[in-house]
Design an enzyme around this catalytic site. Structure first.
Site, PDB file in Angstrom:
ATOM      1  N   TYR A 147       1.412  -1.101  -0.082  1.00  0.00           N
ATOM      2  CA  TYR A 147      -0.158  -0.149  -0.158  1.00  0.00           C
ATOM      3  C   TYR A 147       1.128   1.303   0.038  1.00  0.00           C
ATOM      4  O   TYR A 147       0.499   2.335  -0.623  1.00  0.00           O
ATOM      5  CB  TYR A 147      -0.430   0.112   1.391  1.00  0.00           C
ATOM      6  CG  TYR A 147      -2.194  -0.817   0.785  1.00  0.00           C
ATOM      7  CD1 TYR A 147      -2.200  -2.240   1.192  1.00  0.00           C
ATOM      8  CD2 TYR A 147      -3.207  -0.023   1.351  1.00  0.00           C
ATOM      9  CE1 TYR A 147      -3.055  -3.071   1.150  1.00  0.00           C
ATOM     10  CE2 TYR A 147      -4.219  -1.506   0.828  1.00  0.00           C
ATOM     11  CZ  TYR A 147      -4.788  -2.263   1.377  1.00  0.00           C
ATOM     12  OH  TYR A 147      -5.431  -3.225   0.653  1.00  0.00           O
ATOM     13  N   LYS A 197       3.936 -15.503   3.415  1.00  0.00           N
ATOM     14  CA  LYS A 197       3.897 -16.425   2.144  1.00  0.00           C
ATOM     15  C   LYS A 197       5.492 -16.623   2.546  1.00  0.00           C
ATOM     16  O   LYS A 197       6.297 -15.705   1.027  1.00  0.00           O
ATOM     17  CB  LYS A 197       3.362 -15.964   1.012  1.00  0.00           C
ATOM     18  CG  LYS A 197       3.025 -16.112  -0.248  1.00  0.00           C
ATOM     19  CD  LYS A 197       2.496 -17.648   0.256  1.00  0.00           C
ATOM     20  CE  LYS A 197       3.172 -18.462  -1.655  1.00  0.00           C
ATOM     21  NZ  LYS A 197       1.596 -19.331  -1.165  1.00  0.00           N
ATOM     22  N   ASP A 229      -2.335 -18.596   2.314  1.00  0.00           N
ATOM     23  CA  ASP A 229      -2.889 -19.850   0.901  1.00  0.00           C
ATOM     24  C   ASP A 229      -3.177 -20.932   2.392  1.00  0.00           C
ATOM     25  O   ASP A 229      -4.622 -20.335   2.138  1.00  0.00           O
ATOM     26  CB  ASP A 229      -2.454 -19.723  -0.176  1.00  0.00           C
ATOM     27  CG  ASP A 229      -1.253 -20.155   0.029  1.00  0.00           C
ATOM     28  OD1 ASP A 229      -0.740 -20.923   1.322  1.00  0.00           O
ATOM     29  OD2 ASP A 229      -0.568 -21.284  -1.229  1.00  0.00           O
ATOM     30  N   ASP A 253      -6.058  -7.167   4.929  1.00  0.00           N
ATOM     31  CA  ASP A 253      -7.403  -6.625   3.732  1.00  0.00           C
ATOM     32  C   ASP A 253      -8.039  -7.975   3.332  1.00  0.00           C
ATOM     33  O   ASP A 253      -9.292  -7.594   3.682  1.00  0.00           O
ATOM     34  CB  ASP A 253      -7.064  -5.790   2.480  1.00  0.00           C
ATOM     35  CG  ASP A 253      -7.709  -5.296   1.677  1.00  0.00           C
ATOM     36  OD1 ASP A 253      -8.501  -4.817   2.026  1.00  0.00           O
ATOM     37  OD2 ASP A 253      -7.545  -5.360   0.815  1.00  0.00           O
ATOM     38  N   ASP A 257     -12.161  -9.617   4.954  1.00  0.00           N
ATOM     39  CA  ASP A 257     -12.969  -9.579   4.300  1.00  0.00           C
ATOM     40  C   ASP A 257     -13.534 -11.238   4.159  1.00  0.00           C
ATOM     41  O   ASP A 257     -14.549 -11.226   4.335  1.00  0.00           O
ATOM     42  CB  ASP A 257     -13.255  -9.230   2.967  1.00  0.00           C
ATOM     43  CG  ASP A 257     -13.328  -7.850   2.840  1.00  0.00           C
ATOM     44  OD1 ASP A 257     -12.502  -7.136   3.330  1.00  0.00           O
ATOM     45  OD2 ASP A 257     -13.841  -7.446   1.706  1.00  0.00           O
TER      46      ASP A 257
END
Ligand code: IPM
Ligand code: MG
Length: 387
Positions: A147, A197, A229, A253, A257
């Site tokens: 970001y 990751k 993942d 983020d 959700d």
């Protein structure tokens, strides 16, 4: 009540766009009502930002408004963005207001708690048995990563257009959010899952090293590493196994959700963005629901205000040091749900209309305020008369 409140807190209100102004107005009324019960006042400063800021000032947020927000005890934000400002080539975008506040005010840790209210289990598409005991907290790094990394741009080259984003983390940026996550785990079930990751990304390998370095200072906390993942898979397969998750900006983020599906609706989830700075009352912070501006339902009094109202409860807890008031608001929300009140996002398909009462944004806030007053009058309400 009636006399001058002993303390007056300063809160910057940023309604934003879409349903933002509606959910913010609802939460504002809940906070004012809480103040009336607990004997504190709130001096509100309203800031125009997001798409509304672009329309009014030509910028998503003006620097003097970031400074005004900094001067407050806390910030309460609705949502920003909408199709009107969605041009991918535009130099000014509503979301820049969020980044100016998060980055400019160094709010590096975004706390996104996910709990399942028992009455909302049917609102989730997941099997009820999976939702039992779900109580997790996502701690999302908020001021670095993709970001904020530079360069972030599109270039014309002889091979055609090329775009680059930069994933960048300093050791210090990782350490401060990881430490906070460890501390939060201490106050909960003492389980921390660090999500990365590391099989692909250098930033993730540094992230892992820092977590390993910090775990020695928190030997009472059980630590696990999870690849993002497989974490995404486990979040829907066995969500109750998680306590605190800590992860970098973009992973947080996406996972938050996903986790909102557990709570029955994106409209339920609150968030707190915190830094290290303290005011005389608590930790300075920015509070907002995790949902977006939902332009398709804006202005119709149907948006779920509970994510923003629960964000206001987090504001009471973290920035104003009012744990009792925070719990009272959370209890009033729970009671409104127990009593069958539902905004339309919470009504499961094929639900028995007889047991649920479909309400709008304003009526849901009214219901919470009414239950606050009842709770105040008697700690355990006897018979809450339906409004
Ligand atoms: C969030 C939102 C924002 C983000 C968007 C609106 C830029 O999705 O707060 O989760 O990606 O941080
Ligand atoms: Mg998001």
């Amino acid at each position: 009540m009636g006399s001058t409140p002993a303390t007056t807190f300063r809160i910057a209100a940023i309604p934003g766009d879409g349903v933002g102004p509606e959910v913010l107005a609802a939460a504002r009324r809940v906070l004012d009502a809480t103040g009336a019960q607990f004997g504190f006042g709130i001096r509100w400063t309203e800031i125009v930002a997001g798409g509304s800021g672009i329309d009014a000032w030509g910028a998503a947020i003006r620097s003097e408004d970031v400074e005004a927000a900094r001067a407050a005890d806390a910030i309460l934000l609705g949502a920003v963005g909408g199709p009107k400002w969605d041009d991918p080539n535009a130099a000014v975008r509503p979301e820049q207001a969020l980044f100016a506040l998060r980055g400019g005010l160094e709010l590096f840790a975004n706390l996104r708690p996910v709990t399942v209210h028992p009455a909302l289990v049917p609102s989730s598409p997941l099997r009820p048995a999976l939702l039992e005991g779900v109580d997790l907290l996502i701690v999302r790094e908020l001021t670095s990563g993709l970001y904020f990394g530079r360069p972030s741009e599109e270039r014309a080259t002889s091979d055609g257009r090329v775009a680059v984003d930069t994933l960048w983390y300093t050791e210090a940026e990782i350490r401060r959010v990881v430490r906070l996550a460890f501390e939060l785990a201490r106050g909960r079930r003492r389980k921390l899952t660090s999500v990365d990751k590391a099989n692909v990304l250098a930033t993730s390998r540094l992230w892992r090293k820092v977590v390993e370095e910090e775990r020695g200072r928190f030997t009472d906390v059980e630590v696990g590493h999870q690849l993002v993942d497989s974490c995404a898979m486990l979040l829907v397969k066995q969500p109750a196994a998680f306590d605190v998750l800590v992860t970098e900006n973009l992973f947080g983020d996406i996972l938050s959700d996903e986790a909102s599906v557990l709570a029955g609706s994106l409209g339920m989830l609150p968030s707190a963005s915190l830094g290290d700075r303290r005011t005389e009352h608590g930790r300075f912070g920015l509070y907002e629901p995790i949902h977006g501006s939902a332009p398709d339902i804006a202005g119709r009094d149907v948006a779920n205000p509970l994510g923003t109202i629960l964000s206001a409860a987090m504001l009471l807890r973290w920035s104003l040091g009012l744990e009792d008031a925070a719990r009272m608001v959370e209890a009033a929300v729970a009671e409104a749900l127990d009593d069958g009140l539902r905004t339309r996002d919470l009504v499961p398909a094929g639900a028995d209309a007889g047991t649920l009462q479909l309400v709008g944004t304003t009526a849901m806030a009214d219901a919470v305020i009414e239950r606050l007053a009842i709770r105040w009058a008697a700690p355990r309400p006897v018979a809450a008369s339906p409004g």
